[in-house]
Design an enzyme around this catalytic site. Sequence first.
Site: not given
Lengths: 591, 236
Positions: A346, A516-519
Amino acid sequence: MKRMPPVDAVIVGFGWTGAIMGMELAEAGLKVLALERGEYRDTSPDFSYPGIVDELAYGIRGMLFQPLARETVTIRHGVNETAVPYRQYGSFLFGNNVGGAGVHWNGQHYRPSPEDLEFASHVRQRYGAKFTPPDMQIQDYGVGYAELEPYLEKFEYLCGTSGRAGNLGGRIQEGGNPFEGPRARDYPNPPMADTYGAQLFADAARERGLHPFPQPSSNASRPYTNPLGVRLGPCNFCGFCERFGCYMYSKAAPQTTILPVLMRRPNFQLRTRSHVLKVNLDAGGRRATGVTYVDAQGEQVEQPAELVIVAAFQMHNVRLMLLSGIGKPYDPASGTGVIGRNYAYQMMSSIAAFYDPDTAINPFIGAGAGGTQIVDDFNSDHFDHGPHGFVGGAYLFGGQTGGRPIQQLAVPPGTPAWGAAWKRAAKQSYLHTTFVGTHGSVMAYRDRYLDLDPTYRDAFGQPLLRITFDWHDNEYRMTRFVTDRAQEVVDAMKPRQSSQTVRQPGDHYDIRQYQTTHTTGGVIMGSDPSTSALNRYLQSWDVPNVFVTGASAFPQNLGYNPTGLIGGLTYWAARAIRETYLKHPGPLVQA
Amino acid sequence: MPSEPPASRARREFLRRSLVAAPALGLFGGAAALGGAHAAAPATAYAPRYFTTAEWAFVQAAVDRLIPADAEGPGALELGVAEFLDRQMDDAYGRGELWYMQGPFHPEAAPTLGYQLRFTPRELYRAGIKAVDDWCGRQHGKPFAELAPDQRDEVLRQLEGGAIELDGVPAKAFFAQLLTNTKEGYFADPMYGGNKGMGSWKMIGFPGARADFMDWSEQPGKPYPLGPVSIKGARA
């Protein structure tokens, strides 16, 4: 090798999706075993006050995160470079132990926009096939918003999500998100109170004709008993949320929503300190026979199972599929293969707004999700992208999750990084600064993917996962556009001064900065086995008794936090297993 | 930068030199008893466990300039940041046990790909301090800790900008590590050895481990009235 008695279903990884699947399959009467490589963790004693409100231990040293010393990933910007290890935490944070990243998330609990789920079809239909560059590999999920809606709702009611509906059955609701897909029911709890920073943001956004609403928050706004009978308590804005466990039983996590019930089920068992090395296949490679793991003593153990649920974090799911030889690995040269395909991330930006001393922001009053205001006017396809030359978007947010001074203190631009001038600026800024940010999508591209690293290995001698990733022009254009809109709101907030952090064209992906950790991606769902690893029920096309849950299934990344969609997709897949697969084990969709 | 009162400077210099001269004797308590406008609560005697005498002198002289004491509030030295650093060196973090430290190492990789040195934090301090002291010896004829405050500032600025070529250690990487850890010690809970008396929290207005704002969350814009508490229950 030691061989354990067979089980009906084995679950690899015991975070959010492992706990949901564990509960659903145990309710269906299966003998279920979850294997978790970390330790058991619970609110008491592990997250209790005051030990948990320790910024150095949890926020900075990352005591709840996976120890990188034992296993990390490697990273490079392009296919012809040598990847190097992610040696220290920066860009993203892997969970560890029971609960996984579901313990240290914020609780920002979103649904996708309807068009996000059929993104490729939608973009082609509205803007034409030539609107996106040829190397952009956007795809549809294979499941639509209307069929997924009950499962998105089920996860919100499990979590006790606090928010205000913007669309109830097609009727737009004042004060909610007017751009969201229709909801059958309102949120289970009303929104939390806004922090002062969020109020300043929302007032300015309304003044500019935008549509601010309270961020949907899985931090409970009041005492709540979920459908499993588990109770959450109201959030007290402690300011120690993301990166921390919740001492108030307010943040939804497997521990505060599912485990008190699931752990008492006689047909469910959890085995911690059990590190799965691979999913085992039969001689033909079309059927999983169970998994092999290393137990707490370091001994390899074979665990036979009829059904294998791969439910670890996104990166670990991709790696386990590659290590197990399930599905063809993706090859960026030919664009063929599926495992590792369409890795995405993101794109964030942020603006610090500095006020004079008479404006008391009180930054330490914060929740991970609640108390923040959101503007969704520039996300998904909520506006005409035709004149702008990019697809995707971002939500804007205003407010802060806490005022932890090591990590969350900002000083005005031009301030030296140390010395008397820095200290004076820190003192003058701390109580009087708030933030506005953008949280944006990243598309999938032919040359952005995951595979196994040829050089670096983990503590068990297995190859690390390798990330090949950098930004593309679509995302630079997206972030410029949404950050300009955010700046207009900030200017209307009338701070004394503001400073922008935005990624400029040509800036490389910087692994040092937390983003962000939204991989996402790498084991994606879809309707064509040549471009997806999973069918619309998260079932492997290649090995039908393997299901893979989590953000690894997202074909590209959306502008929202992923957990709401992850939970919804997991319930959707669990329903298909319970109602269809268990009666007739085999492919749920014919390839 | 505004000039600081001479008395304050003299007191701080005495404090620092006392510690430089005899780290194991614990003169900190006696020195702090000198008082002065910005004196911290008396710190307990601290003998470094990891840093050598020369290194201990360096870290005190460095943190004293990175966050100096002045009329705005306490400096890093009087808040015990040197003690914090020493204790961190002797911890899993300092030993590099929280980092992936398997080779091969590619220090030439793009900076955006993150830390790629073979040094653990404690090794980076050991090598970095020696390299800076060697450089100062060549340039000024004395180690860093014996330079005047403005000379130390100049060396730190050059390290920060990478203008100094050190033997075997990238100057910017060493400086970044030192500054990061100094701010950690300044703002972390006092139980780690820095932020004594919650001095930094009092200065900026952070209530520390209170972590319960149920009553204040619905009073936006109203200044928060309570001072900080620490994890171990101290109030300030």
